[in-house]
Write an enzyme that holds these catalytic residues in place. Structure first.
Site, PDB file in Angstrom:
ATOM      1  N   ASN A 136      -6.541 -13.657   5.276  1.00  0.00           N
ATOM      2  CA  ASN A 136      -6.630 -15.025   4.751  1.00  0.00           C
ATOM      3  C   ASN A 136      -5.239 -15.649   4.628  1.00  0.00           C
ATOM      4  O   ASN A 136      -5.078 -16.672   3.976  1.00  0.00           O
ATOM      5  CB  ASN A 136      -7.316 -15.017   3.374  1.00  0.00           C
ATOM      6  CG  ASN A 136      -6.602 -14.098   2.391  1.00  0.00           C
ATOM      7  OD1 ASN A 136      -5.569 -13.516   2.723  1.00  0.00           O
ATOM      8  ND2 ASN A 136      -7.142 -13.973   1.201  1.00  0.00           N
ATOM      9  N   HIS A 138      -2.699 -14.181   3.133  1.00  0.00           N
ATOM     10  CA  HIS A 138      -1.977 -13.790   1.914  1.00  0.00           C
ATOM     11  C   HIS A 138      -0.777 -12.900   2.247  1.00  0.00           C
ATOM     12  O   HIS A 138      -0.714 -12.265   3.289  1.00  0.00           O
ATOM     13  CB  HIS A 138      -2.904 -13.131   0.880  1.00  0.00           C
ATOM     14  CG  HIS A 138      -3.327 -11.721   1.167  1.00  0.00           C
ATOM     15  ND1 HIS A 138      -4.354 -11.097   0.482  1.00  0.00           N
ATOM     16  CD2 HIS A 138      -2.874 -10.792   2.045  1.00  0.00           C
ATOM     17  CE1 HIS A 138      -4.490  -9.867   0.930  1.00  0.00           C
ATOM     18  NE2 HIS A 138      -3.615  -9.649   1.878  1.00  0.00           N
ATOM     19  N   GLU A 143      -2.698 -14.996  -3.025  1.00  0.00           N
ATOM     20  CA  GLU A 143      -3.885 -15.478  -2.320  1.00  0.00           C
ATOM     21  C   GLU A 143      -3.796 -16.986  -2.037  1.00  0.00           C
ATOM     22  O   GLU A 143      -2.987 -17.690  -2.661  1.00  0.00           O
ATOM     23  CB  GLU A 143      -5.117 -15.188  -3.188  1.00  0.00           C
ATOM     24  CG  GLU A 143      -5.321 -13.706  -3.527  1.00  0.00           C
ATOM     25  CD  GLU A 143      -5.858 -12.886  -2.368  1.00  0.00           C
ATOM     26  OE1 GLU A 143      -5.476 -13.114  -1.203  1.00  0.00           O
ATOM     27  OE2 GLU A 143      -6.677 -11.992  -2.619  1.00  0.00           O
TER      28      GLU A 143
HETATM   29  C1  F6R Z   1      -0.647  -4.523   0.632  1.00  0.00           C
HETATM   30  C2  F6R Z   1      -0.396  -5.975   0.712  1.00  0.00           C
HETATM   31  C3  F6R Z   1      -1.261  -6.825   1.549  1.00  0.00           C
HETATM   32  C4  F6R Z   1      -1.249  -6.384   3.029  1.00  0.00           C
HETATM   33  C5  F6R Z   1      -2.103  -7.304   3.897  1.00  0.00           C
HETATM   34  C6  F6R Z   1      -2.202  -6.790   5.326  1.00  0.00           C
HETATM   35  O1  F6R Z   1       0.295  -3.924  -0.233  1.00  0.00           O
HETATM   36  O2  F6R Z   1       0.495  -6.472   0.088  1.00  0.00           O
HETATM   37  O3  F6R Z   1      -0.853  -8.158   1.457  1.00  0.00           O
HETATM   38  O4  F6R Z   1       0.073  -6.391   3.483  1.00  0.00           O
HETATM   39  O5  F6R Z   1      -3.373  -7.438   3.378  1.00  0.00           O
HETATM   40  O6  F6R Z   1      -2.814  -5.547   5.320  1.00  0.00           O
HETATM   41  P1  F6R Z   1      -2.832  -4.631   6.614  1.00  0.00           P
HETATM   42  O7  F6R Z   1      -1.434  -4.301   6.922  1.00  0.00           O
HETATM   43  O8  F6R Z   1      -3.632  -3.398   6.187  1.00  0.00           O
HETATM   44  O9  F6R Z   1      -3.498  -5.412   7.682  1.00  0.00           O
END
Ligand code: F6R
Length: 241
Positions: A136, A138, A143
């Site tokens: 999304n 983030h 968020e």
């Molecule tokens: C986790 C975090 C999240 C992830 C994001 C991408 O500590 O801060 O913001 O970086 O959701 O997640 P992946 O890398 O699993 O696609």
């Protein structure tokens, strides 16, 4: 903002690991903040591997975990702490006094936030922050709709985060809130690297670097960071002009 594209996830991860190693060699007491998740996973292992092989001294660094799921215990394999412990802290033999992770089980989450805010300010800020990008848009648990002016805070998780977040857990898990560093920390970090790999991140990267900066797609904030890097593989770059 600088954009760097690599052939695949391995070469991307090796390049990000090289950035970490270079920083620590140059500034042994650097403050390093990492996200957990699939994107930085190989970076963590490669950093630990290189540090051990090349005898790079990590004993003076300060390590900060970007975020944590509220209510998830540290021994749960889906917790951010479990990720940091197994992939970074234990392999590099970092001591408890140099590692700072949110306690998602704390009865006083505001105190957890204040503690982290104070630590970062006492250390003179973060030298290098390495983050992923959520489906999304983030960053950390900042968020869509989050204020860019926040330091550490507790946030209600977006529906997408709750759904996608299940991938980290063995069993279906109730996820409601997250505790996270804020985007003000990101903007104040001396260097930021956003990493993304795979075709599923292509549209997100297109928006993060090409759309107007908006808190409804928090990753767009990277465009405003003077020392911000977007390091991605060819698949994640496939929708860029
Ligand atoms: C986790 C975090 C999240 C992830 C994001 C991408 O500590 O801060 O913001 O970086 O959701 O997640 P992946 O890398 O699993 O696609």
């Amino acid at each position: 903002m600088h954009l760097k594209t690599f052939k695949d996830y391995s070469s991307l991860s090796a390049a990000v690991a090289a950035e970490i190693i270079a920083l620590i060699k140059n500034k042994p007491d650097a403050v390093l903040c990492l996200a957990s998740g699939a994107s930085p996973k190989l970076t963590c292992s490669l950093t630990a591997e290189r540090a051990i092989k090349e005898n790079v001294d990590f004993s003076q660094i300060t390590f900060i975990g970007l975020d944590e799921w509220v209510g998830i215990p540290p021994e749960n394999e889906g917790s951010c702490r479990y990720f940091f412990d197994t992939l970074f802290i234990e392999p590099l033999n970092l001591s408890p006094s140099q590692t700072h992770l949110f306690d998602g089980l704390s009865g006083n989450l505001q105190k957890e936030c204040k503690k982290m805010d104070h630590l970062i300010s006492d250390k003179g800020g973060i030298d290098l922050m390495i983050v992923g990008i959520g489906m999304n848009g983030h960053i950390g648990f900042n968020e869509p709709g989050v204020s860019f002016d926040k330091y550490c805070h507790v946030i209600e998780l977006d529906e997408t985060t709750v759904t996608i977040g299940q991938k980290y857990f063995k069993e279906t898990t109730i996820l409601k809130q997250g505790i996270t560093l804020g985007l003000k920390h990101l903007m104040e970090s001396k260097q930021v690297i956003v990493i993304a790999n795979g075709i599923k991140k292509a549209e997100l990267i297109r928006r993060a670097v090409g759309d107007k900066v908006t808190n409804y797609f928090p990753a767009t904030i990277i465009q405003q960071h003077p020392n911000g890097f977007v390091m991605i593989d060819e698949e994640a770059a496939s929708l860029l002009q």
